[in-house]
Design an enzyme around this catalytic site. Structure first.
Site, PDB file in Angstrom:
ATOM      1  N   GLN A 274      11.968   2.437  46.910  1.00 23.52           N
ATOM      2  CA  GLN A 274      10.612   2.846  46.544  1.00 23.52           C
ATOM      3  C   GLN A 274      10.557   3.441  45.144  1.00 23.52           C
ATOM      4  O   GLN A 274       9.602   3.204  44.386  1.00 23.52           O
ATOM      5  CB  GLN A 274      10.069   3.853  47.558  1.00 23.52           C
ATOM      6  CG  GLN A 274       8.600   4.204  47.323  1.00 23.52           C
ATOM      7  CD  GLN A 274       8.100   5.239  48.316  1.00 23.52           C
ATOM      8  OE1 GLN A 274       8.570   6.381  48.306  1.00 23.52           O
ATOM      9  NE2 GLN A 274       7.178   4.845  49.183  1.00 23.52           N
TER      10      GLN A 274
ATOM     11  N   GLU B 173       1.386   0.550  10.003  1.00 15.71           N
ATOM     12  CA  GLU B 173      -0.034   0.182  10.057  1.00 15.71           C
ATOM     13  C   GLU B 173      -0.895   1.320  10.603  1.00 15.71           C
ATOM     14  O   GLU B 173      -1.906   1.100  11.261  1.00 15.71           O
ATOM     15  CB  GLU B 173      -0.270  -1.099  10.879  1.00 15.71           C
ATOM     16  CG  GLU B 173       0.745  -2.196  10.731  1.00 15.71           C
ATOM     17  CD  GLU B 173       1.182  -2.498   9.302  1.00 15.71           C
ATOM     18  OE1 GLU B 173       0.570  -1.984   8.354  1.00 15.71           O
ATOM     19  OE2 GLU B 173       2.162  -3.224   9.132  1.00 15.71           O
TER      20      GLU B 173
ATOM     21  N   LEU C 255       0.824  -1.209   0.000  1.00 14.38           N
ATOM     22  CA  LEU C 255       0.000   0.000   0.000  1.00 14.38           C
ATOM     23  C   LEU C 255       0.860   1.261   0.000  1.00 14.38           C
ATOM     24  O   LEU C 255       0.632   2.190  -0.765  1.00 14.38           O
ATOM     25  CB  LEU C 255      -0.931  -0.014   1.224  1.00 14.38           C
ATOM     26  CG  LEU C 255      -1.831   1.198   1.438  1.00 14.38           C
ATOM     27  CD1 LEU C 255      -2.839   1.351   0.296  1.00 14.38           C
ATOM     28  CD2 LEU C 255      -2.571   1.096   2.783  1.00 14.38           C
TER      29      LEU C 255
ATOM     30  N   PHE D 287       8.719   0.331   1.654  1.00 12.51           N
ATOM     31  CA  PHE D 287       8.641  -0.306   2.976  1.00 12.51           C
ATOM     32  C   PHE D 287       7.703  -1.521   2.950  1.00 12.51           C
ATOM     33  O   PHE D 287       6.866  -1.690   3.844  1.00 12.51           O
ATOM     34  CB  PHE D 287       8.187   0.693   4.057  1.00 12.51           C
ATOM     35  CG  PHE D 287       9.096   1.881   4.200  1.00 12.51           C
ATOM     36  CD1 PHE D 287      10.452   1.722   4.427  1.00 12.51           C
ATOM     37  CD2 PHE D 287       8.596   3.169   4.099  1.00 12.51           C
ATOM     38  CE1 PHE D 287      11.295   2.819   4.559  1.00 12.51           C
ATOM     39  CE2 PHE D 287       9.428   4.278   4.233  1.00 12.51           C
ATOM     40  CZ  PHE D 287      10.778   4.098   4.462  1.00 12.51           C
TER      41      PHE D 287
END
Length: 382
Positions: free
Chosen positions: A282, A366, A128, A159
């Site tokens: 802590q 995506e 795409l 890509f």
């Protein structure tokens, strides 16, 4: 890992996660660092993954899939990502291509392409993105022109994961350049077709074993029966596929974050400063608490979207929220885990720096974090 107390997880889902987890820790984890260092392709794992049914988990049983639930598939990808995020990414790209055929193809097309993809014989990909326009349909320059019983495809995609070793790509091209998103069509392109050329793989920052490529199409003749759906339906197909894949990205983030949290917890139990384990401090405990809190929030969003997917309901907004939160969460968790390790975390002797590099892409591919926010806002304003 024990997932039995998580929403919607069945005994079968847990059994699958156990089997995949054992495989991933025995076979994937020991090789992850070396494959990253040498930038060697994680497709070396495809045969073994296929034997477990992983390459076809997204495919219906009638087309060769193993018949696992969406939740089972999610857990399997989490287990793979705990061991090697690059391998999970490679699988996700394969799912993109096969999902497109399953969603938009007819039965003849599904029969032609899916069984051998499910078995691992054929690797798939999804084309795409382009060099200049990204994934925007308005800026798409790849063209498909009807020529009798064929289309002629010309253009360049960028890509594209798996391209060098894929048997087929689902390629998106403009069949009507004036129609914007409604002018995009989808085609299954056999990578052995004359006119298809693939570059050397990109030099990536992370997931280095999940190779991505520039793919050029020069007068590529594709038979009419390789068009998925009607002309102009391609972009709708892409959006449906990405709804699914965003949960795969969330799974990668969940597994990678869990690996980083586990490493940090082990480190602070063993590392002593002033004669006391770091775990007694802590400040360190609060860092671990923040990491765990964000991780659990991502789990909740992802399982909610997965449940809607399993019920066949619309989950576009929920998928976007899961992907957005998980991909940003894993950046925080991996960075915090490296910080807890101090200077040792910054060395290549430990996997922390790889986790940080691998996590970074999850906010980009995506659909970037910005795109996810747009999708979520659109749902709010609908």
């Amino acid at each position: 890992m024990d997932y039995s107390n998580r929403f919607g997880v069945t005994a079968d889902d847990q059994a699958l996660a156990d089997a995949v987890g054992r495989f991933a820790q025995a076979e994937l984890a020991p090789r992850a660092s070396e494959l990253d260092r040498t930038e060697s392709s994680v497709t070396c794992h495809v045969k073994a993954l296929a034997e477990l049914g992983i390459m076809g988990m997204n495919i219906d049983e009638c087309w060769g899939g193993p018949g696992v639930s969406p939740t089972g598939m999610l857990l399997a990808l989490v287990e793979i990502s705990r061991a090697c995020a690059a391998t999970s990414s490679m699988i996700g790209a394969h799912y993109l291509g096969t999902d497109a055929v399953q969603i938009a193809g007819d039965d003849a097309q599904r029969e032609a392409w899916l069984p051998r993809a499910a078995s691992g014989e054929w690797l798939a990909g999804f084309a795409l993105t382009e060099p200049l326009g990204g994934s925007s349909p308005v800026d798409m320059r790849t063209r498909a022109v009807r020529d009798g019983d064929y289309y002629r495809i010309d253009g360049v995609k960028q890509f594209i994961s798996n391209a060098a070793e894929a048997r087929f790509l689902v390629v998106f091209a403009k069949t009507d350049p004036e129609a914007g998103p409604r002018g995009v069509s989808a085609f299954v392109v056999d990578m052995q077709t004359p006119g298809v050329s693939v570059s050397s793989h990109e030099k990536l920052m992370g997931i280095r074993g999940a190779h991505a490529f520039e793919v050029s199409f020069e007068d590529v003749r594709v038979p009419l029966n390789c068009r998925l759906g009607a002309e102009g339906s391609g972009f709708r197909t892409a959006m449906k596929v990405l709804d699914n894949c965003r949960l795969d990205v969330a799974a990668t983030a969940l597994g990678l974050a869990q690996a980083a949290l586990d490493a940090a917890a082990q480190w602070v139990r063993e590392r002593k400063v002033g004669g006391e384990p770091l775990a007694t401090r802590q400040g360190i405990q609060w860092m671990l608490a923040d990491m765990k809190l964000r991780l659990e929030a991502s789990w909740a969003l992802t399982l909610q979207a997965t449940a809607l997917r399993a019920e066949g309901r619309n989950f576009t907004q929920q998928s976007a929220m899961a992907k957005l939160h998980a991909s940003e969460m894993v950046g925080f968790v991996t960075d915090a885990a490296l910080q807890i390790h101090g200077g040792y975390g910054f060395t290549r002797d430990l996997p922390l720096e790889r986790y940080v590099r691998d996590a970074r892409i999850l906010r980009i591919y995506e659909g970037s974090s910005e795109i996810q926010r747009t999708i979520i806002a659109r749902g709010v304003l609908a």
